[in-house]
Design an enzyme around this catalytic site. Structure first.
Site, PDB file in Angstrom:
ATOM      1  N   THR A 160       0.825  -1.208   0.000  1.00 28.24           N
ATOM      2  CA  THR A 160       0.000   0.000   0.000  1.00 28.24           C
ATOM      3  C   THR A 160       0.865   1.265   0.000  1.00 28.24           C
ATOM      4  O   THR A 160       1.969   1.264   0.571  1.00 28.24           O
ATOM      5  CB  THR A 160      -0.953   0.017   1.223  1.00 28.24           C
ATOM      6  N   SER A 195      -0.610   2.497  10.898  1.00 28.12           N
ATOM      7  CA  SER A 195      -1.462   1.547  11.641  1.00 28.12           C
ATOM      8  C   SER A 195      -0.734   0.214  11.669  1.00 28.12           C
ATOM      9  O   SER A 195       0.209   0.001  10.890  1.00 28.12           O
ATOM     10  CB  SER A 195      -2.816   1.360  10.950  1.00 28.12           C
ATOM     11  N   TYR A 197      -1.861  -2.500  10.543  1.00 27.97           N
ATOM     12  CA  TYR A 197      -2.062  -3.065   9.199  1.00 27.97           C
ATOM     13  C   TYR A 197      -0.982  -2.553   8.247  1.00 27.97           C
ATOM     14  O   TYR A 197      -0.329  -3.329   7.537  1.00 27.97           O
ATOM     15  CB  TYR A 197      -3.460  -2.696   8.664  1.00 27.97           C
ATOM     16  N   HIS A 198      -0.789  -1.226   8.235  1.00 33.60           N
ATOM     17  CA  HIS A 198       0.198  -0.671   7.306  1.00 33.60           C
ATOM     18  C   HIS A 198       1.615  -1.158   7.640  1.00 33.60           C
ATOM     19  O   HIS A 198       2.413  -1.410   6.748  1.00 33.60           O
ATOM     20  CB  HIS A 198       0.131   0.860   7.295  1.00 33.60           C
ATOM     21  N   LYS A 201       2.350  -4.477   6.186  1.00 31.42           N
ATOM     22  CA  LYS A 201       2.724  -4.386   4.770  1.00 31.42           C
ATOM     23  C   LYS A 201       4.199  -3.998   4.620  1.00 31.42           C
ATOM     24  O   LYS A 201       4.878  -4.441   3.694  1.00 31.42           O
ATOM     25  CB  LYS A 201       1.851  -3.348   4.060  1.00 31.42           C
TER      26      LYS A 201
HETATM   27  N1  LIG Z   1      -8.934  -1.946  -1.513  1.00 30.27           N
HETATM   28  C1  LIG Z   1      -7.997  -1.008  -1.392  1.00 30.27           C
HETATM   29  O1  LIG Z   1      -8.289   0.205  -1.442  1.00 30.27           O
HETATM   30  C2  LIG Z   1      -6.551  -1.409  -1.221  1.00 30.27           C
HETATM   31  C3  LIG Z   1      -5.589  -0.392  -1.254  1.00 30.27           C
HETATM   32  C4  LIG Z   1      -4.234  -0.733  -1.095  1.00 30.27           C
HETATM   33  C5  LIG Z   1      -3.879  -2.067  -0.923  1.00 30.27           C
HETATM   34  N2  LIG Z   1      -4.854  -3.031  -0.889  1.00 30.27           N
HETATM   35  C6  LIG Z   1      -4.418  -4.418  -0.694  1.00 30.27           C
HETATM   36  O2  LIG Z   1      -4.944  -5.226  -1.728  1.00 30.27           O
HETATM   37  C7  LIG Z   1      -5.244  -6.531  -1.229  1.00 30.27           C
HETATM   38  C8  LIG Z   1      -6.679  -6.874  -1.593  1.00 30.27           C
HETATM   39  O3  LIG Z   1      -7.531  -5.892  -1.035  1.00 30.27           O
HETATM   40  P1  LIG Z   1      -9.098  -5.985  -1.126  1.00 30.27           P
HETATM   41  O4  LIG Z   1      -9.616  -4.612  -0.995  1.00 30.27           O
HETATM   42  O5  LIG Z   1      -9.487  -6.833  -2.269  1.00 30.27           O
HETATM   43  O6  LIG Z   1      -9.395  -6.746   0.258  1.00 30.27           O
HETATM   44  P2  LIG Z   1     -10.470  -7.877   0.590  1.00 30.27           P
HETATM   45  O7  LIG Z   1     -10.430  -8.041   2.079  1.00 30.27           O
HETATM   46  O8  LIG Z   1     -11.770  -7.586  -0.036  1.00 30.27           O
HETATM   47  O9  LIG Z   1      -9.818  -9.146  -0.114  1.00 30.27           O
HETATM   48  C9  LIG Z   1      -8.835  -9.943   0.495  1.00 30.27           C
HETATM   49  C10 LIG Z   1      -9.271 -11.393   0.338  1.00 30.27           C
HETATM   50  O10 LIG Z   1      -8.275 -12.212   0.950  1.00 30.27           O
HETATM   51  C11 LIG Z   1      -8.895 -13.148   1.813  1.00 30.27           C
HETATM   52  N3  LIG Z   1      -7.951 -13.422   2.899  1.00 30.27           N
HETATM   53  C12 LIG Z   1      -7.526 -12.576   3.865  1.00 30.27           C
HETATM   54  N4  LIG Z   1      -6.628 -13.192   4.636  1.00 30.27           N
HETATM   55  C13 LIG Z   1      -6.479 -14.444   4.146  1.00 30.27           C
HETATM   56  C14 LIG Z   1      -5.678 -15.547   4.521  1.00 30.27           C
HETATM   57  N5  LIG Z   1      -4.838 -15.488   5.569  1.00 30.27           N
HETATM   58  N6  LIG Z   1      -5.776 -16.686   3.797  1.00 30.27           N
HETATM   59  C15 LIG Z   1      -6.612 -16.766   2.726  1.00 30.27           C
HETATM   60  N7  LIG Z   1      -7.405 -15.748   2.332  1.00 30.27           N
HETATM   61  C16 LIG Z   1      -7.323 -14.599   3.043  1.00 30.27           C
HETATM   62  C17 LIG Z   1     -10.164 -12.476   2.296  1.00 30.27           C
HETATM   63  O11 LIG Z   1     -11.145 -13.425   2.683  1.00 30.27           O
HETATM   64  C18 LIG Z   1     -10.586 -11.675   1.071  1.00 30.27           C
HETATM   65  O12 LIG Z   1     -11.463 -12.388   0.260  1.00 30.27           O
HETATM   66  C19 LIG Z   1      -4.986  -6.497   0.260  1.00 30.27           C
HETATM   67  O13 LIG Z   1      -3.733  -7.062   0.534  1.00 30.27           O
HETATM   68  C20 LIG Z   1      -4.977  -5.021   0.582  1.00 30.27           C
HETATM   69  O14 LIG Z   1      -4.147  -4.745   1.684  1.00 30.27           O
HETATM   70  C21 LIG Z   1      -6.169  -2.730  -1.043  1.00 30.27           C
END
Ligand SMILES: NC(=O)c1ccc[n+]([C@@H]2O[C@H](COP(=O)([O-])OP(=O)(O)OC[C@H]3O[C@@H](n4cnc5c(N)ncnc54)[C@H](O)[C@@H]3O)[C@@H](O)[C@H]2O)c1
Length: 405
Positions: A160, A195, A197-198, A201
């Site tokens: 991120t 955070s 979370y961050h 990453k």
């Molecule tokens: N959506 C955003 O704005 C955004 C921005 C920057 C980075 N990201 C990163 O992109 C990635 C996807 O984001 P998203 O918005 O689709 O999130 P999301 O939570 O909708 O999707 C993540 C998926 O991974 C699955 N998951 C989580 N932990 C797991 C584990 N240990 N084993 C198996 N499955 C697991 C969840 O069930 C979910 O379906 C994440 O890593 C997130 O940090 C997202």
């Protein structure tokens, strides 16, 4: 060959790739799978359904109803003939990830399977340690599984832009040249996350850089901005929506603002609203990830991409949602600043680079205004669901109050 993407200029590969998506059930994972299948790739996915479960845990739900994974796969097959293989499992369990890599032998593994909410990680000690453990272990499991079972597979990992924080200087893509006491070196740009979370990453980035250093695994580490939007070409074509979270824990800023407008609630920027971040539409996030998968790093290369279309302050987003809603419905919308639950700078310098993906052919395809109108119109079909989720939208998770007891 199905679905040439009109928005960017990549011709379909003659050799379809085998692409494994960890986190395929998520907001980004599902539309990415649809898009890659349409481009002729073979796709397999893993998910533990943690997001579905954790969103329910905070009393919320996706504002747009989504099908079960079983139904998603069936309906996709009925409509397009595409086959998708799926393993239910947690990537922090090495058996799951070793089996998936061994059986599918992917050319590229897109790693999205992480706990992705900053507020969730700040609820308290349990959520903080769960986020740090699961995220970091999943990534290290993946590096080992690739080294042992399928060396050469490209890891495309979602990090991120929040890893960098908000330094008072320009932000390069991963590395910068430093001169210190008369000597020069190219070093990782300092990370300063806001955070648990961050920080998880940031730790992932360090661990992947190390795995690349010792085992030469090709890695693309994507510093992605905040993603917004309800639709992509394929979501619309196959009537197969992706989740859309709007609550204070799981909803990202712009998505929450749109839900607030549709739910006749005030649009609520946190604090002064001068916080500036990189944003991009869901369609463009998918475009960037597809480019990164189809144009992999050189053998043994570790590369970092900053991935966003444009940067905006939270106030600019709130104003744009307000104006779009008023234009669309003729009804007034209201902006009301609320106490900031986060600990962050509310006015600051922000100028990140975003060059590498553009050099590979990425062109933003959707304007903020067009996309907001589409989100508002998609959400208005589910107004009754939004009305039921109203109690989950205002901030309750305060960084300063996060506690272990
Ligand atoms: N959506 C955003 O704005 C955004 C921005 C920057 C980075 N990201 C990163 O992109 C990635 C996807 O984001 P998203 O918005 O689709 O999130 P999301 O939570 O909708 O999707 C993540 C998926 O991974 C699955 N998951 C989580 N932990 C797991 C584990 N240990 N084993 C198996 N499955 C697991 C969840 O069930 C979910 O379906 C994440 O890593 C997130 O940090 C997202």
């Amino acid at each position: 060959m199905p679905g040439q993407n009109k928005h960017y200029n990549l011709s379909l590969h003659n050799d379809a790739m085998r692409i494994l998506i960890l986190g395929i059930d998520g907001y980004i994972g599902w539309p990415l799978a649809l898009h890659l299948l349409e481009r002729g790739h073979e796709v397999s996915g893993v998910d533990s359904f943690y997001t579905r479960k954790r969103v329910r845990e905070v009393g919320s739900d996706s504002a747009i109803p989504i099908m079960s994974m079983e139904r998603r796969i069936e309906s996709l097959k009925e409509m397009s003939g595409h086959k998708l293989s799926f393993i239910r499992g947690d990537v922090s369990n090495p058996r799951i990830i070793y089996d998936a890599i061994k059986e599918f032998k992917p050319d590229c593994t897109v790693h999205l399977a992480e706990q992705r909410s900053a507020p969730y990680s700040m609820i308290g000690l349990k959520q903080a340690t769960e986020t740090l453990q699961k995220n970091m272990i999943g990534t290290v499991n993946l590096a080992y599984a690739i080294k042992d079972m399928n060396p050469g597979c490209h890891i495309l990992k979602l990090g991120t832009m929040g890893e960098y924080g908000t330094p008072n200087i320009d932000i390069p893509e991963g590395f910068f040249e430093v001169e210190y006491r008369g000597r020069k070196d190219t070093l990782p740009f300092p990370r300063n996350a806001g955070s648990w979370y961050h920080w998880s990453k940031v730790h992932d980035s360090n661990n992947l850089m190390f795995a690349n250093n010792v085992w030469k695994i090709p890695v693309t580490d994507v510093m992605q901005g905040v993603v917004y939007g309800t639709s992509t070409e394929e979501i619309d074509r196959f009537s197969s929506p992706t989740r859309f979270d709007i609550d204070e824990v799981w909803g990202t800023a712009l998505n929450r603002f749109c839900a607030q407008a549709v739910g006749d609630m005030p649009i609520t920027p946190y604090g002064k609203g001068g916080q500036t971040r990189g944003f991009l539409s869901l369609t463009d996030s998918i475009q960037c990830l597809t480019i990164a998968a189809e144009k992999p790093p050189e053998k043994g290369e570790y590369r970092v991409f900053n991935q966003f279309d444009e940067y905006y302050s939270v106030n600019q987003l709130a104003e744009t949602v307000k104006n779009s809603y008023e234009h669309l419905t003729g009804k007034p919308a209201r902006i009301e600043h609320v106490e900031n639950p986060r600990i962050e700078k509310e006015a600051h310098y922000y100028r990140p680079d975003m060059i590498k993906l553009r050099n590979l052919g990425y062109r933003p395809s959707r304007s903020l205004e067009t996309e907001i109108l589409k989100i508002l119109s998609d959400l208005s079909k589910h107004k009754s669901r939004i009305d039921k989720l109203k109690n989950c939208i205002m901030p309750k998770t305060f960084w300063a109050k996060s506690s272990g007891i």
